[in-house]
Design a protein around this motif. Sequence first.
Motif, PDB file in Angstrom:
ATOM      1  N   HIS A   1      -9.157  -8.285  -6.385  1.00  0.00           N
ATOM      2  CA  HIS A   1      -9.954  -9.085  -5.450  1.00  0.00           C
ATOM      3  C   HIS A   1     -10.422  -8.266  -4.250  1.00  0.00           C
ATOM      4  N   ALA A   2      -9.966  -7.031  -4.114  1.00  0.00           N
ATOM      5  CA  ALA A   2     -10.261  -6.232  -2.916  1.00  0.00           C
ATOM      6  C   ALA A   2     -11.734  -5.849  -2.854  1.00  0.00           C
ATOM      7  N   THR A   3     -12.240  -5.750  -1.627  1.00  0.00           N
ATOM      8  CA  THR A   3     -13.566  -5.194  -1.360  1.00  0.00           C
ATOM      9  C   THR A   3     -13.398  -3.734  -0.947  1.00  0.00           C
ATOM     10  N   TRP A   4     -14.332  -2.894  -1.381  1.00  0.00           N
ATOM     11  CA  TRP A   4     -14.280  -1.462  -1.093  1.00  0.00           C
ATOM     12  C   TRP A   4     -15.514  -1.071  -0.273  1.00  0.00           C
ATOM     13  N   ILE A   5     -15.286  -0.336   0.805  1.00  0.00           N
ATOM     14  CA  ILE A   5     -16.369   0.169   1.643  1.00  0.00           C
ATOM     15  C   ILE A   5     -16.281   1.697   1.651  1.00  0.00           C
ATOM     16  N   CYS A   6     -17.408   2.345   1.417  1.00  0.00           N
ATOM     17  CA  CYS A   6     -17.457   3.803   1.389  1.00  0.00           C
ATOM     18  C   CYS A   6     -18.843   4.239   1.844  1.00  0.00           C
ATOM     19  N   PRO A   7     -19.031   5.513   2.163  1.00  0.00           N
ATOM     20  CA  PRO A   7     -20.384   5.983   2.471  1.00  0.00           C
ATOM     21  C   PRO A   7     -21.348   5.651   1.336  1.00  0.00           C
ATOM     22  N   ALA A   8     -22.551   5.255   1.685  1.00  0.00           N
ATOM     23  CA  ALA A   8     -23.517   4.819   0.672  1.00  0.00           C
ATOM     24  C   ALA A   8     -23.686   5.832  -0.467  1.00  0.00           C
ATOM     25  N   PRO A   9     -23.737   7.140  -0.203  1.00  0.00           N
ATOM     26  CA  PRO A   9     -23.900   8.083  -1.321  1.00  0.00           C
ATOM     27  C   PRO A   9     -22.696   8.156  -2.258  1.00  0.00           C
ATOM     28  N   VAL A  10     -21.555   7.605  -1.842  1.00  0.00           N
ATOM     29  CA  VAL A  10     -20.322   7.707  -2.626  1.00  0.00           C
ATOM     30  C   VAL A  10     -20.135   6.494  -3.541  1.00  0.00           C
ATOM     31  N   VAL A  11     -20.966   5.474  -3.379  1.00  0.00           N
ATOM     32  CA  VAL A  11     -20.835   4.254  -4.175  1.00  0.00           C
ATOM     33  C   VAL A  11     -20.774   4.543  -5.685  1.00  0.00           C
ATOM     34  N   PRO A  12     -21.638   5.404  -6.234  1.00  0.00           N
ATOM     35  CA  PRO A  12     -21.558   5.660  -7.684  1.00  0.00           C
ATOM     36  C   PRO A  12     -20.212   6.210  -8.142  1.00  0.00           C
ATOM     37  N   GLN A  13     -19.555   7.004  -7.301  1.00  0.00           N
ATOM     38  CA  GLN A  13     -18.263   7.568  -7.688  1.00  0.00           C
ATOM     39  C   GLN A  13     -17.198   6.475  -7.811  1.00  0.00           C
ATOM     40  N   LEU A  14     -17.213   5.531  -6.879  1.00  0.00           N
ATOM     41  CA  LEU A  14     -16.253   4.437  -6.970  1.00  0.00           C
ATOM     42  C   LEU A  14     -16.565   3.544  -8.165  1.00  0.00           C
ATOM     43  N   ALA A  15     -17.839   3.350  -8.439  1.00  0.00           N
ATOM     44  CA  ALA A  15     -18.216   2.536  -9.596  1.00  0.00           C
ATOM     45  C   ALA A  15     -17.709   3.172 -10.890  1.00  0.00           C
ATOM     46  N   GLU A  16     -17.775   4.496 -10.987  1.00  0.00           N
ATOM     47  CA  GLU A  16     -17.285   5.191 -12.177  1.00  0.00           C
ATOM     48  C   GLU A  16     -15.772   5.055 -12.337  1.00  0.00           C
ATOM     49  N   LEU A  17     -15.085   4.796 -11.218  1.00  0.00           N
ATOM     50  CA  LEU A  17     -13.629   4.677 -11.258  1.00  0.00           C
ATOM     51  C   LEU A  17     -13.168   3.236 -11.485  1.00  0.00           C
ATOM     52  N   GLY A  18     -14.123   2.335 -11.708  1.00  0.00           N
ATOM     53  CA  GLY A  18     -13.748   0.989 -12.093  1.00  0.00           C
ATOM     54  C   GLY A  18     -13.936  -0.081 -11.042  1.00  0.00           C
ATOM     55  N   ILE A  19     -14.537   0.262  -9.894  1.00  0.00           N
ATOM     56  CA  ILE A  19     -14.804  -0.750  -8.874  1.00  0.00           C
ATOM     57  C   ILE A  19     -16.102  -1.462  -9.247  1.00  0.00           C
ATOM     58  N   VAL A  20     -16.026  -2.769  -9.404  1.00  0.00           N
ATOM     59  CA  VAL A  20     -17.202  -3.533  -9.848  1.00  0.00           C
ATOM     60  C   VAL A  20     -18.232  -3.602  -8.735  1.00  0.00           C
ATOM     61  N   PRO A  21     -19.520  -3.688  -9.072  1.00  0.00           N
ATOM     62  CA  PRO A  21     -20.585  -3.677  -8.056  1.00  0.00           C
ATOM     63  C   PRO A  21     -20.424  -4.732  -6.975  1.00  0.00           C
ATOM     64  N   ASP A  22     -19.992  -5.941  -7.342  1.00  0.00           N
ATOM     65  CA  ASP A  22     -19.853  -6.998  -6.346  1.00  0.00           C
ATOM     66  C   ASP A  22     -18.776  -6.705  -5.314  1.00  0.00           C
ATOM     67  N   ALA A  23     -17.894  -5.771  -5.604  1.00  0.00           N
ATOM     68  CA  ALA A  23     -16.803  -5.433  -4.690  1.00  0.00           C
ATOM     69  C   ALA A  23     -17.112  -4.192  -3.862  1.00  0.00           C
ATOM     70  N   LEU A  24     -18.300  -3.623  -4.014  1.00  0.00           N
ATOM     71  CA  LEU A  24     -18.649  -2.360  -3.363  1.00  0.00           C
ATOM     72  C   LEU A  24     -19.670  -2.562  -2.253  1.00  0.00           C
ATOM     73  N   ILE A  25     -19.398  -1.961  -1.093  1.00  0.00           N
ATOM     74  CA  ILE A  25     -20.345  -1.971   0.021  1.00  0.00           C
ATOM     75  C   ILE A  25     -20.588  -0.524   0.433  1.00  0.00           C
TER      76      ILE A  25
END
Length: 303
Positions: free
Chosen positions: A114-138
């Motif tokens: 259920h957690a939300t993840w915040i990271c620098p905008a250019p790093v979003v694809p890396q977190l997505a590759e590690l299994g963080i779903v798009p709705d949980a990424l900012i």
Amino acid sequence: MADKNKTENKNENKDKRGKRLIRQIDRTFVPENTLALWHLGQESMVVKGSGMIAYIDPYLSNSIDEQFGNSPRNFETPISPELIGHADLVLITHDHPDHLDPVTVRAMAIASPHATWICPAPVVPQLAELGIVPDALIGARAGDMIDFRDMRITPIAGKHEEFKTDENGNHLFLGYVIELNGVKLYHAGDTIGYEGLVEALRPHRIDIACMPINGRDWKRYQDNLMGNMNFREAADLGVAIGADLLVPMHYDLFAFNTENPSYFVDYVHHTYPHQKFKLFAPGERLMYAAEESDEELELGDEE
């Protein structure tokens, strides 16, 4: 034998790690205008307030040594990431593996879905590759405020030896000003001081400033170890922005990229004798209560 067992049990109760530390975080009551903080080593921190639990730059494995070698941890992780089922928010400052750890991210993504993840905008694809779903990424951008429930987050550009941006001008290195439960905390991520940083931070009236102190030098730069503020620069910055409490980071986990925190203590003690600071043991908790502002004190005097 009985006395020895009593001593061992007493020490075991004091040693908050693993499930004991998770229980302490869960059970810690945080009053108004207060934050609970836990430091987990390097720049990994836990922040709790207003019923929310946030993790910042969690490096909770030994993945760097396992991948590259010659990089063992100086101490075991206080929490295994698969135990963290209570995270509401995870903030990542940049994509270096001691801040964005693939092993930790994958485990936390499963344990705290259920957690939300915040990271620098250019790093979003890396977190997505590690299994963080798009709705949980900012994706965070320097200067663009983010409201998350009762928390307000202002990303601040980091200069990790140098500024680094993507083709859209978005910074890859960020710090965060976090306003939660009446307390303002600045987690610098990895950065050196730069022109304009004090001016960007001072208006926030920071209560707690968490900053790296491991410094930088030619040899580490040649080994592709990007540098940070040293202990003097961190203390000077914290005082310049008017922070109430200074917390040094990034000095304790790896023998090849560390600093003696006593230098920080000695410098603050002699240069800024009234400045408060805190050195954490791994897994230690701090309860920080915000002081009344000058306006509140004056109003109280009038009453």
